[in-house]
Design a protein around this motif. Structure first.
Motif, short mmCIF file in Angstrom:
data_model
loop_
_atom_site.label_atom_id
_atom_site.label_comp_id
_atom_site.label_asym_id
_atom_site.label_seq_id
_atom_site.Cartn_x
_atom_site.Cartn_y
_atom_site.Cartn_z
N ILE A 116 79.39 21.51 47.12
CA ILE A 116 79.21 22.55 46.11
C ILE A 116 78.27 23.65 46.61
O ILE A 116 78.53 24.84 46.40
N VAL A 117 77.19 23.26 47.30
CA VAL A 117 76.18 24.24 47.69
C VAL A 117 76.54 24.99 48.97
O VAL A 117 75.96 26.04 49.24
N VAL A 248 67.25 23.37 51.61
CA VAL A 248 68.61 23.78 51.98
C VAL A 248 68.76 25.30 51.84
O VAL A 248 69.30 25.97 52.73
N ALA A 249 68.26 25.84 50.73
CA ALA A 249 68.33 27.29 50.54
C ALA A 249 67.53 28.02 51.60
O ALA A 249 67.99 29.01 52.20
N GLY A 250 66.31 27.54 51.87
CA GLY A 250 65.46 28.19 52.87
C GLY A 250 66.05 28.13 54.26
O GLY A 250 66.00 29.12 55.01
N ILE A 271 71.84 39.85 53.79
CA ILE A 271 72.86 38.85 54.10
C ILE A 271 72.27 37.44 54.00
O ILE A 271 72.91 36.51 53.50
N ALA A 272 71.03 37.28 54.48
CA ALA A 272 70.38 35.97 54.44
C ALA A 272 70.21 35.48 53.01
O ALA A 272 70.45 34.31 52.71
N ASN A 277 71.55 31.71 48.58
CA ASN A 277 71.67 31.57 47.12
C ASN A 277 73.15 31.49 46.75
O ASN A 277 73.82 32.52 46.64
N ARG A 278 73.64 30.28 46.56
CA ARG A 278 75.07 30.06 46.34
C ARG A 278 75.38 29.85 44.86
O ARG A 278 74.61 29.25 44.12
N ASN A 279 76.57 30.31 44.48
CA ASN A 279 77.03 30.19 43.10
C ASN A 279 77.66 28.81 42.88
O ASN A 279 78.88 28.69 42.75
#
Length: 327
Positions: A116-117, A248-250, A271-272, A277-279
């Motif tokens: 999902i992420v 994970v986001a970082g 872009i980073a 940051n995923r929907n």
């Protein structure tokens, strides 16, 4: 009731939206914390998550002028490389690492969360976050729109690689659900733009940002369904998953910035942020909101990096924005 009084009353909600829009990243971060404070409403609002996602997509398409997005598509190869990184390279690299460590056998729920992420496109509010942070919202929207258009095709392939037979939905149904949501949102945004006109939309930019904050707040309350109870029953798990979601986001943000640093600091950072940051809500909505408890917990707690990183990283973004744009 006089027309003057009616006019004044109608101005109240608009003034409130304008206030939220001007608060920007602070209002978004505060809404994340406030979402935890209203657990009684979480179960009520959870079925509305797909509707909130739909509205956020519509706002994303309304927020930036099509001409600005078209300007960014004058370098289609570069946009294609960025999309390939976000929608293919990152999820497949994550999948290779997960399979190497046997994550699918150890925790199928976390494996689904990883899908999902990483398979999800950037958050629909990415352009709004970019604007609030002083970055180029047009570039963010161009990347986000491209990823969104690709996700009905890419997500089933990523799911096949990561999850194999464990996907809780047929790949074709997943693709159909994603395509239907996106086509409907684009049609709604087109209709609103035609009815309102460019001038009115331009004048209402701050209010649109404020409405975006309200929708993110509602979405956060809905996503917190069951999370408060988990905080009391298993606080160490909540802390671990929250820390993992930030990590994970970082990691996605840092890697994407390093990969695209040659484009210039401002564009690389834009872009980073889109990469990190995923929907996740879009994929969860396409799955019908039916996911294992651990997956839902990651999805819910994974909203905190999305809501808080724009405020945390805003000082960095301001310095990045002084770099010359590469596009």
């Amino acid at each position: 009731m006089s027309l003057k009084l009616i006019s004044e009353l109608l101005c109240i909600p608009r003034a409130g939206l304008g206030f939220l829009g001007r608060q920007g990243t602070r209002a978004v971060a505060a809404s994340a914390i406030a979402g935890l404070m209203l657990p009684a409403f979480s179960e009520i609002l959870r079925p509305w998550i797909p509707h909130a996602i739909f509205a956020l997509v519509v706002l994303a398409f309304l927020r930036v002028e099509p001409a600005e997005v078209a300007r960014r598509f004058k370098r289609p190869l570069l946009i294609a490389v960025v999309v390939a990184w976000i929608m293919a390279a990152v999820p497949f690299a994550a999948g290779l690492a997960a399979h190497a460590f046997g994550l699918e056998a150890w925790s199928p729920g976390l494996m689904l969360a990883l899908f999902i992420v990483t398979a999800a496109p950037p958050v629909m509010s990415a352009p709004a976050f970019a604007f609030l942070m002083g970055l180029d919202g047009a570039l963010s929207l161009a990347v986000m729109v491209s990823c969104v258009l690709v996700v009905p095709l890419s997500a089933p392939f990523v799911a096949g690689f990561l999850l194999q037979d464990a996907l809780p939905l047929e790949p074709l149904i997943l693709a159909r659900n994603l395509a239907g949501l996106l086509v409907g949102a684009m049609a709604a945004a087109w209709a609103i733009r035609k009815l309102a006109g460019p001038a009115r939309l331009e004048a209402a930019r701050v209010e649109i940002d404020g409405f975006n904050v309200v929708l993110l707040f509602i979405f956060m309350i809905a996503a917190m369904d069951g999370v408060v109870a988990r905080i009391w029953s298993d606080p160490l798990l909540v802390i671990a998953i929250t820390s993992l979601s930030f990590a994970v986001a970082g990691l996605q943000i840092v890697l994407a910035y390093l990969v695209f640093a040659r484009l210039g600091r401002a564009d690389a950072f834009t872009i980073a942020l889109a990469t990190g940051n995923r929907n996740m809500g879009l994929i969860v909505a396409a799955l019908g909101g039916v996911v294992p408890d651990v997956t839902w917990l990651y999805f819910a707690l994974g909203q905190f990096p999305i809501y808080m990183l724009p405020m945390i990283l805003k000082p960095v973004a301001r310095r990045m924005a002084t770099g010359a744009p590469a596009l």
